[in-house]
Motif scaffolding. Sequence first.
Motif: not given
Length: 419
Positions: A398-407
């Motif tokens: 979840g953290a990983w995917l949220s980082g991609i979304a924020a980028a």
Amino acid sequence: MAIDILVLGAGAAGIAAARRLAGLGRSCLVLEAGPAAGGRARTDRATFGLPVDLGCHWLHAPAHNPLRGLADRLGHRYEATGQPLRHAAPGGGWLGNRAVQARGAYHARCRDRILAAARAGEDRPVAELLDTPAEDALQASFESDFIAKWGVAPEAASSLDYARYVDEGGDLPVTDGLGALIGRLAEGLPLRLGTAVTAVRLVSPAGIRAETAAGTVEARAAILTMSTGVLQAEAIRFDPPLPAWKLDAIAGLPMGHCNKIVLAFERQVFDLPDHCLVLPAGAAHEAVELLLRPGGRPVAIALYSGPLGRDLAVAGAAAMAEDCIDRLAALFGSALRARVAPGRLIADWDAAPFVRGYVAAALPGRADARIDLARPVEDRLFFAGEAASTRFMGDLHGAWLSGIAAAEAADRALAAGGS
Ligand SMILES: Cc1cc2nc3c(=O)[nH]c(=O)nc-3n(C[C@H](O)[C@H](O)[C@H](O)COP(=O)(O)OP(=O)(O)OC[C@H]3O[C@@H](n4cnc5c(N)ncnc54)[C@H](O)[C@@H]3O)c2cc1C
């Protein structure tokens, strides 16, 4: 201004964001307060001569977890078929299949009630929606499972948040260390370690400035990935201050607790398969998980979650070790007391200054706080991290995917602004 985007924090969200920004052709710099990348993903190899995860340990939802594919590409080993599981029976020995099935059926009934409440638009304390159990042990087993995932008692947690979590099961322990995997994925990124950000200012024209003890860094935008525990502690000053809706979102997502102790024994004392997960028979509100024989070694990793985890960490390493040995002796015989090997590892995440807890658990009525946490401020401050995920909250992926979304959101915002 040389840098497009500053990433604050090199946990899973920050590393994923930096990798995605590189893929988008954006310049970035990651500022990390701690001495290494990984955040709550941290593997110790030195103490027992095998990889021991002090933070996250399982690849959850392996069918859709992007970190599984990345582990495969790197040849980073995990237990692809899951792990053996034993439930201790209250009177001694192990629970049989029928009792385990009864627990599973009770958990499913509780889940159905929580999902029905979500469909009706309700967001209540999870504790109010539990099925009336035939026996206390059933309710205790649901509570224990719940606390292990969320780090808080069902009274303190949002039922809608629970309903939104995508639980696919199939948790895979990572033989080579899940923290080590995240560390490998950070290799080659522009990373400044030991650099705690103390202030974030919006500056003109359309930029941000991050202050650290080693000086300031400017960029066009920033992605903040630190835990809500760090944000609640006001460890970072914002100028201008964060808007009320953002502060409210942060306040709605307090950190739960999960702390660990790792003990070794002079010879094999666990008559179980390797990598076995043992759930002791606990009282209501107790969540203890024992990971035994990692890598075939006589090692026990105890996870204490929720109020018990918090209290034992406050009581200290000796108290936690004593509790762990008592529980192991009750399951495997008191002869193991004489076989405890020197050296132990403690992971007290509540006391870790740059984390301050386990994962964020939405308060009752506050499931939407995650949506507001993820919303950018002024299209210059973007937020990511496990707490900002609305489907895999609390989880590493979840953290990983949220980082991609924020980028991607930060990239779009810069492009819309002409840069
Ligand atoms: C004991 C434990 C067990 C867990 N087990 C699992 C599991 O089995 N499976 C699973 O999927 N998840 C598990 N989790 C959850 C998982 O570890 C987290 O969801 C995930 O690692 C969070 O990543 P993040 O990037 O959101 O935050 P973090 O990992 O907290 O990263 C944020 C980073 O920001 C840095 N930082 C903080 N303040 C500053 C500052 N002022 N300036 C610069 N940097 C700063 C921190 O040092 C940190 O590196 C577990 C967590 C714990 C604690």
